[in-house]
Every structure is written in C-alpha cells, then in structure tokens.
Design a protein around this motif. Structure first.
Motif, PDB file in Angstrom:
ATOM      1  N   UNK A   1       0.849  -1.197   0.000  1.00 55.17           N
ATOM      2  CA  UNK A   1       0.000   0.000   0.000  1.00 55.17           C
ATOM      3  C   UNK A   1       0.887   1.250   0.000  1.00 55.17           C
ATOM      4  N   UNK A   2       0.329   2.310  -0.586  1.00 50.17           N
ATOM      5  CA  UNK A   2       1.106   3.554  -0.682  1.00 50.17           C
ATOM      6  C   UNK A   2       0.559   4.555   0.341  1.00 50.17           C
ATOM      7  N   UNK A   3       1.435   5.088   1.156  1.00 45.09           N
ATOM      8  CA  UNK A   3       1.030   6.103   2.138  1.00 45.09           C
ATOM      9  C   UNK A   3       1.164   7.482   1.505  1.00 45.09           C
ATOM     10  N   UNK A   4       0.036   8.211   1.451  1.00 44.57           N
ATOM     11  CA  UNK A   4       0.062   9.566   0.884  1.00 44.57           C
ATOM     12  C   UNK A   4      -0.115  10.552   2.040  1.00 44.57           C
ATOM     13  N   UNK A   5       0.987  11.156   2.424  1.00 43.15           N
ATOM     14  CA  UNK A   5       0.951  12.087   3.551  1.00 43.15           C
ATOM     15  C   UNK A   5       0.579  13.471   3.002  1.00 43.15           C
ATOM     16  N   UNK A   6      -0.471  14.040   3.563  1.00 46.28           N
ATOM     17  CA  UNK A   6      -0.983  15.294   3.014  1.00 46.28           C
ATOM     18  C   UNK A   6      -1.904  15.041   1.821  1.00 46.28           C
ATOM     19  N   UNK A   7      -2.509  13.878   1.788  1.00 50.32           N
ATOM     20  CA  UNK A   7      -3.351  13.498   0.637  1.00 50.32           C
ATOM     21  C   UNK A   7      -4.728  14.138   0.623  1.00 50.32           C
ATOM     22  N   UNK A   8      -5.027  14.953   1.658  1.00 48.85           N
ATOM     23  CA  UNK A   8      -6.316  15.662   1.643  1.00 48.85           C
ATOM     24  C   UNK A   8      -6.169  17.073   1.081  1.00 48.85           C
ATOM     25  N   UNK A   9      -4.966  17.416   0.661  1.00 49.52           N
ATOM     26  CA  UNK A   9      -4.734  18.739   0.090  1.00 49.52           C
ATOM     27  C   UNK A   9      -4.917  18.737  -1.423  1.00 49.52           C
ATOM     28  N   UNK A  10      -4.769  19.901  -1.999  1.00 50.94           N
ATOM     29  CA  UNK A  10      -4.992  20.089  -3.450  1.00 50.94           C
ATOM     30  C   UNK A  10      -4.182  19.087  -4.289  1.00 50.94           C
ATOM     31  N   UNK A  11      -2.883  19.086  -4.121  1.00 51.66           N
ATOM     32  CA  UNK A  11      -2.052  18.237  -4.985  1.00 51.66           C
ATOM     33  C   UNK A  11      -2.134  16.774  -4.549  1.00 51.66           C
ATOM     34  N   UNK A  12      -2.042  16.518  -3.254  1.00 54.60           N
ATOM     35  CA  UNK A  12      -2.091  15.142  -2.754  1.00 54.60           C
ATOM     36  C   UNK A  12      -3.368  14.422  -3.165  1.00 54.60           C
ATOM     37  N   UNK A  13      -4.485  15.127  -3.175  1.00 54.12           N
ATOM     38  CA  UNK A  13      -5.763  14.494  -3.539  1.00 54.12           C
ATOM     39  C   UNK A  13      -5.758  14.058  -5.006  1.00 54.12           C
ATOM     40  N   UNK A  22      -4.937   3.638 -11.070  1.00 57.99           N
ATOM     41  CA  UNK A  22      -3.920   2.767 -11.659  1.00 57.99           C
ATOM     42  C   UNK A  22      -3.643   1.546 -10.794  1.00 57.99           C
ATOM     43  N   UNK A  23      -4.628   1.175  -9.999  1.00 59.91           N
ATOM     44  CA  UNK A  23      -4.568  -0.107  -9.300  1.00 59.91           C
ATOM     45  C   UNK A  23      -3.830  -0.114  -7.979  1.00 59.91           C
ATOM     46  N   UNK A  24      -3.419   1.038  -7.479  1.00 59.95           N
ATOM     47  CA  UNK A  24      -2.741   1.073  -6.178  1.00 59.95           C
ATOM     48  C   UNK A  24      -3.761   1.196  -5.051  1.00 59.95           C
ATOM     49  N   UNK A  25      -3.406   0.633  -3.906  1.00 60.18           N
ATOM     50  CA  UNK A  25      -4.196   0.856  -2.693  1.00 60.18           C
ATOM     51  C   UNK A  25      -3.490   1.955  -1.898  1.00 60.18           C
ATOM     52  N   UNK A  26      -4.261   2.895  -1.387  1.00 56.81           N
ATOM     53  CA  UNK A  26      -3.631   4.043  -0.727  1.00 56.81           C
ATOM     54  C   UNK A  26      -4.200   4.277   0.673  1.00 56.81           C
ATOM     55  N   UNK A  27      -3.353   4.883   1.484  1.00 57.17           N
ATOM     56  CA  UNK A  27      -3.783   5.390   2.793  1.00 57.17           C
ATOM     57  C   UNK A  27      -3.423   6.871   2.798  1.00 57.17           C
ATOM     58  N   UNK A  28      -4.389   7.707   3.076  1.00 54.78           N
ATOM     59  CA  UNK A  28      -4.119   9.141   3.202  1.00 54.78           C
ATOM     60  C   UNK A  28      -3.933   9.460   4.679  1.00 54.78           C
ATOM     61  N   UNK A  29      -2.805  10.092   4.990  1.00 54.78           N
ATOM     62  CA  UNK A  29      -2.519  10.533   6.358  1.00 54.78           C
ATOM     63  C   UNK A  29      -2.458  12.058   6.315  1.00 54.78           C
ATOM     64  N   UNK A  30      -3.333  12.707   7.075  1.00 50.05           N
ATOM     65  CA  UNK A  30      -3.424  14.168   6.962  1.00 50.05           C
ATOM     66  C   UNK A  30      -3.984  14.706   8.283  1.00 50.05           C
ATOM     67  N   UNK A  65       2.771  -0.944   4.299  1.00 51.72           N
ATOM     68  CA  UNK A  65       3.175   0.186   3.439  1.00 51.72           C
ATOM     69  C   UNK A  65       4.465  -0.172   2.689  1.00 51.72           C
ATOM     70  N   UNK A  66       4.461   0.079   1.385  1.00 51.56           N
ATOM     71  CA  UNK A  66       5.667  -0.224   0.601  1.00 51.56           C
ATOM     72  C   UNK A  66       6.366   1.056   0.111  1.00 51.56           C
ATOM     73  N   UNK A  67       5.610   2.150   0.048  1.00 53.01           N
ATOM     74  CA  UNK A  67       6.209   3.407  -0.424  1.00 53.01           C
ATOM     75  C   UNK A  67       5.417   4.570   0.149  1.00 53.01           C
ATOM     76  N   UNK A  68       6.076   5.733   0.187  1.00 53.70           N
ATOM     77  CA  UNK A  68       5.468   6.928   0.788  1.00 53.70           C
ATOM     78  C   UNK A  68       5.568   8.091  -0.193  1.00 53.70           C
ATOM     79  N   UNK A  69       4.498   8.901  -0.212  1.00 55.81           N
ATOM     80  CA  UNK A  69       4.557  10.171  -0.932  1.00 55.81           C
ATOM     81  C   UNK A  69       4.296  11.279   0.086  1.00 55.81           C
ATOM     82  N   UNK A  70       5.141  12.281   0.078  1.00 57.80           N
ATOM     83  CA  UNK A  70       5.051  13.313   1.121  1.00 57.80           C
ATOM     84  C   UNK A  70       4.643  14.663   0.532  1.00 57.80           C
TER      85      UNK A  70
END
Ligand code: UFG
Length: 325
Positions: A1-13, A22-30, A65-70
């Motif tokens: 799963x991919x952790x999207x930190x700040x995924x509730x913001x304009x760009x992260x969303x 594209x088939x990824x499972x995500x967790x938004x941490x915000x 979690x396998x990867x993170x986007x900040x």
C-alpha cells in the motif's frame, strides 16, 4: 500500500485519485490543518499529525506500506518569511519524523514534493535541474534542506527517493471531483476566477514594470493532473529499481499574469476587472522550468499543457464549489 501524507490537500488528492485509478491501494494521512476530508474520495483516511511520531508509527504498524509520498507542507512563501519557525518545524522536522519511521519499518521508497522555490532568483531560463539552488525564502530553504537530507540518507541508508520540483501547479481534476481550494487563497488562477464569478471585485496585478514582454510576471503553469501523472511515473520508476533523483515539473512554457487574465476572460466569458498594483515582495520576474529531464527519464508527457485546459478545468471546478464553500 502507498502512504500519501498530506493526501487531503490540493495536490495530494489528485495524486491519490491517479494512484487508485492505476490499481494502487492508498492510505491518506493528513492532519486536516489545510486539507479537506471530503477530498479523500479514494483509499483509506487516517487523520494524524507528523509532529507526533507515535501516530506515524501506528500507521506503519497497521498497514503493509511499501512506499510513501510526502505532500504535507505549508506553502505560503510570504508567511514563511514572517514566521520561519512554523515552516522549518512542519516542513523539515516533521518530514524527518516521517522518514525516521520509514527507516524503522524498512520502507525505503519516497516521492517528495519539492519546489522551484529552491532555485531562488533564476540566473538563466529555462531553469534546468543543474541550476544553482539559492532560495530566497524560508519556504524554499526548508524544501532544499529536505532535498539535501534525502541525498545524505540515500547514500547512508539506501533510501531511494524522487524529489519533484513543481513550478506553478494549477487547474483541477477534469471530472471536477477535486480541485484547488485554499484558505486563504493566494494563487493567481483561483483568485481570477473569484473575480469572474463576483466573489471578489477584482484581481490585483502584482507589478506591471517587470522586465518581461508585457511587464507582468511570467510563470510556468502545470496542470495538476499532469503533475499527478508524473508522481505515478516517479513511483513506478522507484519500484523498478530506479536510483534516487530529482526532476523539475513544469511545462517549459511561460504565461504572463496578463495572459492568464485574458485567457480567463475568454473561457469564462465574464468581464474580469484587473487592477494594477505594486510588486509583491519576493516574486521573480520569470520562472520557467525545463522539463527535458523528466520527459527523458520518467517518459512523462503533459496532456493538459494548454493554458486553456488549465483554466477550463479550474473554472468547471470553481463553478461546482462556488455555492458549497
Ligand atoms: N499574482 C498577481 N495577483 C494575485 C496573485 C498572484 O498578480 O492576486 C501574480 C504573482 O505576483 C505571480 C503570479 O501571479 O507573478 C503567480 O502567483 P501565484 O501566487 O499563483 O504563484 P507563485 O508563482 O507565487 O507561487 C508558486 C508556487 C509556490 C512556489 C512559488 C515559487 O505556488 O509554491 O511559485 O516562487 F513556492
């Protein structure tokens, strides 16, 4: 799963949508300090704060979690000059908390949201990735500090990262599911659209005496969906064993403030009252990024490179939310 930190913001969303499509499972941490819970339309939402390292650990314990986007960062350049501590603690220290936990859990893949503000005043246009980095604000310095730290961590701990230096992110999801919504709003295009819809009386042009073709500042506007696509490609590149690297994300085209206002008049068919004002402190006259590197290495091609598409999608979103917020 991919952790999207700040995924509730304009760009992260927008990136969250792209990854799920594209088939990824995500967790938004915000922490929702600036983000919007109703922008988390895909994946799992976990509310939490990077300032609290145990909250981060809990997320890594709970999910594979396998990867993170900040993306979690404050982004008001002017405010960063007035209150640098706010920026260094959130944008630098809190990012270090995140990476510390990543290393504890042996997660070593990171896509980091950086900025053209790390270059400072350009000495040549278009700006390539080898351009000197001399930021002129604590915001830009903080992002550069993280880039430097990432480079050291990459050498020492085998962390693999891609740092994406955005030029002017603009536009909205073409389906209008999400879009630009800042409070306070300081960005040119949403403010012009507020003037078009009567939410404000006019748009102020910050400086008309710059050394540019029409005297107003020139910026490289990149559609947020193209930006999202570049993040997807950066993630895939790292997943395929790509080495740590950094890329500009711009279109390679510049538009002046006057050109953007004119385009908005054309698309909205509204009279937009533009008022000349004094220069805004810290605005470089021209910021245009070379996108050769990201095109060559990540095979990224912008699909919404036309200013019309940027303003059209922003206007569609603006009309959708005008009555809501
Ligand atoms: N502008 C106006 N009137 C306004 C708002 C903006 O004339 O009411 C002008 C600005 O002076 C600038 C251009 O429109 O020339 C674009 O301004 P934005 O505030 O939309 O964007 P910036 O170029 O200031 O900011 C962008 C990113 C930041 C980044 C910065 C680096 O949004 O994250 O570039 O300089 F840090």
């Amino acid at each position: 799963m991919i952790l999207i930190v700040g995924g509730a913001g304009y760009i992260g969303a927008h990136i969250n949508k792209q990854l799920n499509n594209n088939g990824y499972e995500t967790i938004v941490f915000d922490n929702l300090s600036y983000g919007h819970e109703d922008f988390v339309k895909w994946g799992i939402f976990e509310r939490g704060d990077l300032g609290n390292i145990n909250e981060i650990r809990k997320i890594f314990q709970k999910y594979p979690i396998t990867a993170v986007m900040q993306f979690a960062a404050f982004t008001y350049v002017g405010e960063s000059v007035e209150d640098p501590q706010k920026y260094y603690i959130n944008n630098v220290c809190n990012t270090l908390n995140l990476i510390k936990v990543m290393l504890e859990f042996d997660v070593k893949t990171l896509v980091f949201s950086s900025t053209c503000a790390t270059y400072g005043n350009p000495i040549e246009i278009p700006i390539t990735e080898t351009h000197p980095q001399n930021p002129i604000s604590p915001y830009g310095y903080g992002k550069l500090m993280v880039e430097t730290i990432l480079s050291d961590y990459s050498n020492a701990y085998n962390l693999r990262y891609v740092s994406l230096r955005y030029f002017n992110a603009a536009g909205a999801d073409p389906d209008s599911e999400i879009g630009e919504l800042h409070n306070p709003e300081t960005h040119l295009i949403p403010l012009i659209l507020d003037a078009a819809s009567g939410k404000r009386s006019d748009i102020k042009i910050f400086g008309t005496d710059y050394d540019t073709p029409d005297g107003t500042c020139v910026r490289d506007y990149i559609h947020v969906t193209d930006l999202a696509d570049a993040h997807l490609k950066a993630l895939q590149y790292l997943e395929n064993g790509g080495k740590s690297d950094y890329f500009n994300l711009g279109n390679g085209n510049g538009f002046s403030v006057l050109e953007v206002i004119e385009k908005a008049r054309e698309i909205t068919r509204k009279e937009i009252n533009a008022v000349e004002d004094k220069r805004r402190h810290g605005d470089p006259p021209i910021l245009i990024g070379s996108s050769d590197k990201v095109r060559n290495i990540l095979k990224w091609e912008p699909k919404y490179h036309d200013l019309s598409q940027i303003v059209e999608t922003a206007w569609k979103w603006h009309k959708k939310i005008s009555n809501k917020f």
